[in-house]
Each structure stands twice: as structure tokens, then as C-alpha cells.
Enzyme design. Structure first.
Site, PDB file in Angstrom:
ATOM      1  N   GLY A  49      99.193  54.880  76.622  1.00  0.00           N
ATOM      2  CA  GLY A  49      98.701  55.982  76.997  1.00  0.00           C
ATOM      3  C   GLY A  49      98.348  56.269  78.291  1.00  0.00           C
ATOM      4  O   GLY A  49      98.961  55.180  79.118  1.00  0.00           O
ATOM      5  N   GLN A  54      94.536  58.379  86.076  1.00  0.00           N
ATOM      6  CA  GLN A  54      95.313  57.234  86.560  1.00  0.00           C
ATOM      7  C   GLN A  54      96.538  57.899  87.304  1.00  0.00           C
ATOM      8  O   GLN A  54      97.191  57.322  88.116  1.00  0.00           O
ATOM      9  CB  GLN A  54      95.993  56.580  85.403  1.00  0.00           C
ATOM     10  CG  GLN A  54      95.157  55.822  84.691  1.00  0.00           C
ATOM     11  CD  GLN A  54      95.695  55.312  83.536  1.00  0.00           C
ATOM     12  OE1 GLN A  54      96.077  55.795  82.403  1.00  0.00           O
ATOM     13  NE2 GLN A  54      96.201  54.017  83.618  1.00  0.00           N
ATOM     14  N   CYS A 102      97.129  48.086  80.925  1.00  0.00           N
ATOM     15  CA  CYS A 102      96.726  49.147  81.712  1.00  0.00           C
ATOM     16  C   CYS A 102      97.771  49.312  82.465  1.00  0.00           C
ATOM     17  O   CYS A 102      98.100  48.551  83.504  1.00  0.00           O
ATOM     18  CB  CYS A 102      95.438  49.067  81.937  1.00  0.00           C
ATOM     19  SG  CYS A 102      94.919  50.912  82.815  1.00  0.00           S
ATOM     20  N   LEU A 103      98.302  50.408  82.809  1.00  0.00           N
ATOM     21  CA  LEU A 103      99.368  50.941  83.679  1.00  0.00           C
ATOM     22  C   LEU A 103      98.768  50.681  85.140  1.00  0.00           C
ATOM     23  O   LEU A 103      99.403  50.444  86.148  1.00  0.00           O
ATOM     24  CB  LEU A 103      99.871  52.142  83.712  1.00  0.00           C
ATOM     25  CG  LEU A 103     100.706  52.361  82.190  1.00  0.00           C
ATOM     26  CD1 LEU A 103     101.534  53.836  82.355  1.00  0.00           C
ATOM     27  CD2 LEU A 103     102.028  51.354  82.316  1.00  0.00           C
ATOM     28  N   HIS A 144      90.415  53.361  74.941  1.00  0.00           N
ATOM     29  CA  HIS A 144      90.727  53.067  76.228  1.00  0.00           C
ATOM     30  C   HIS A 144      91.086  54.299  77.031  1.00  0.00           C
ATOM     31  O   HIS A 144      90.613  54.028  78.404  1.00  0.00           O
ATOM     32  CB  HIS A 144      92.079  52.302  76.013  1.00  0.00           C
ATOM     33  CG  HIS A 144      92.867  51.648  77.325  1.00  0.00           C
ATOM     34  ND1 HIS A 144      92.950  50.314  77.451  1.00  0.00           N
ATOM     35  CD2 HIS A 144      93.098  52.520  78.299  1.00  0.00           C
ATOM     36  CE1 HIS A 144      93.425  50.198  78.704  1.00  0.00           C
ATOM     37  NE2 HIS A 144      93.740  51.607  79.193  1.00  0.00           N
ATOM     38  N   GLU A 145      91.630  55.060  76.720  1.00  0.00           N
ATOM     39  CA  GLU A 145      91.988  56.196  77.421  1.00  0.00           C
ATOM     40  C   GLU A 145      90.909  57.366  77.897  1.00  0.00           C
ATOM     41  O   GLU A 145      90.300  57.750  78.838  1.00  0.00           O
ATOM     42  CB  GLU A 145      93.020  57.164  76.799  1.00  0.00           C
ATOM     43  CG  GLU A 145      94.371  56.600  76.476  1.00  0.00           C
ATOM     44  CD  GLU A 145      94.927  55.979  77.700  1.00  0.00           C
ATOM     45  OE1 GLU A 145      94.824  56.199  78.893  1.00  0.00           O
ATOM     46  OE2 GLU A 145      95.651  54.806  77.457  1.00  0.00           O
ATOM     47  N   HIS A 148      88.846  55.811  80.687  1.00  0.00           N
ATOM     48  CA  HIS A 148      89.352  56.196  82.073  1.00  0.00           C
ATOM     49  C   HIS A 148      88.707  57.353  82.440  1.00  0.00           C
ATOM     50  O   HIS A 148      88.708  57.618  83.731  1.00  0.00           O
ATOM     51  CB  HIS A 148      90.839  56.435  81.858  1.00  0.00           C
ATOM     52  CG  HIS A 148      91.719  55.125  82.123  1.00  0.00           C
ATOM     53  ND1 HIS A 148      91.536  54.364  83.127  1.00  0.00           N
ATOM     54  CD2 HIS A 148      92.589  54.612  81.385  1.00  0.00           C
ATOM     55  CE1 HIS A 148      92.437  53.250  83.070  1.00  0.00           C
ATOM     56  NE2 HIS A 148      92.976  53.446  81.790  1.00  0.00           N
TER      57      HIS A 148
HETATM   58 ZN   LIG Z   1      94.633  52.122  81.112  1.00  0.00          ZN
END
Ligand SMILES: [Zn+2]
Length: 182
Positions: A49, A54, A102-103, A144-145, A148
Site C-alpha cells: 500500500g 509518503q 513500510c516503504l 496501516h495506510e 499515514h
Molecule cells: Zn507505510
């Protein structure tokens, strides 16, 4: 379409709250282009995701897709899902720990407790209302998303940091993948 630069932990944009998108602007070219670029960026880096902050855009957009992902070899598949202005409501008190990465926190994994079922309300990329129930891994990625979008990263949700692992050690000790001798 373009692959966007991903902000890493320490960039202030990851700690800010994203703004909702007026519903009549969801179909605008700028928003549609951002969504396309986010999908391309998520796929390029094998993310499950990606949330707009991000990629340095403080807007309430996230994209999710899990299709035979090498970063999550045991994860069930999740079809491409675009969340706009998502509101997540827990549907259970049941919490399960699972591995997340996580990226924006490259090459790390940690165990994160998440609700096992949530209701997701919001809009899709065409501006249509979304109201669905998500369970288990899909529910985990949604949480998670959407975190963010509120300036929260998965590290904040860990009970403690003792499971935090570098990717190479995680593959060795958590997944049990042996390095090839030859
Ligand atoms: Zn993440």
C-alpha cells in the site's frame, strides 16, 4: 505516469495530518494523475500500500494492492483498492499481531497489533461512496495506510520494539529463509 519519490522516516510530511479532498474534485485531472502515479510507485517498490503523504502530498488518498508480493510471501491477495477520505471504524475488540513493513521505513519489519475487522467508509477514485467490511490482512493494510493520513507510522503502534528487525535478519530468523550455500 511517473514513479514518485518516497519520503522516509524523519521527513516531517510523514508526521502531518492529510487534508480531505472535496468530493467534486476527486475526478479532477490532478487527483487522477496523483492516484495513477501512486499506483505505479507502489508497484515499482513492491509495496502492499501507499498513502499520499509518503509521496509528499498531504491529501487523504491511499492505494492498496497485494498480488503475489515478494515482500509479503505469505500474505493473501488484495485487489487494487483506492481509498479517498477513508474513515475506519473498528468492528471488534479482537487484536492480532502481524509483521509489517513500510516503504518509508526501508528494509525493516516489526510486529504490530491491529484490529482483525474494520468498517471502511469513504470514496473510490470515481467519487462513488465506499462502505465495506475488511478482515484480517486487508484490515491490517487499511489500518496501516489510514494511519499515514494521520501522521502515524507502524512503529508508533508496536507494543515494544523488541521484534523490530532488519529485512535480511527477518528473512533468516522470522521467515526461516536460509541463505544458499552455493
Ligand atoms: Zn507505510
Amino acid at each position: 505516469m511517473a514513479i514518485l519519490k518516497v519520503a522516509r522516516l524523519g521527513h516531517p510530511v510523514l508526521r502531518q495530518v492529510a487534508q480531505p479532498i472535496p468530493v467534486d474534485q476527486i475526478r479532477s485531472p490532478n487527483v487522477q494523475r496523483l492516484i495513477d502515479d501512486m499506483i505505479e510507485t507502489m508497484r515499482e517498490y513492491d509495496g502492499a500500500g501507499l498513502a499520499a503523504p509518503q509521496v509528499h502530498a498531504l491529501l487523504q488518498i491511499a492505494v492498496i494492492e497485494v498480488a503475489a508480493n515478494p515482500r509479503y510471501p505469505d500474505a493473501p491477495e488484495v485487489p487494487l483498492t483506492v481509498l479517498v477520505n477513508p474513515v475506519v471504524t473498528p468492528l471488534t475488540d479482537e487484536v492480532e499481531e502481524g509483521w509489517e513493513g513500510c516503504l518509508s521505513v526501508p528494509d525493516m519489519r516489526g510486529r504490530v497489533p491491529r484490529r482483525t475487522a474494520v468498517r471502511l467508509e469513504g470514496y473510490d477514485r470515481d467519487g462513488r461512496r465506499v462502505d465495506l467490511v475488511a478482515k484480517e490482512f486487508f484490515a491490517r493494510v487499511i489500518q496501516h495506510e489510514t494511519d499515514h493520513l494521520n501522521g502515524i507510522v507502524y512503529l508508533d503502534r508496536m507494543r515494544d520494539l523488541s521484534s523490530l528487525s532488519h529485512l535480511a535478519e527477518w528473512q533468516r530468523y522470522a521467515l526461516g529463509v536460509r541463505e544458499q550455500a552455493d
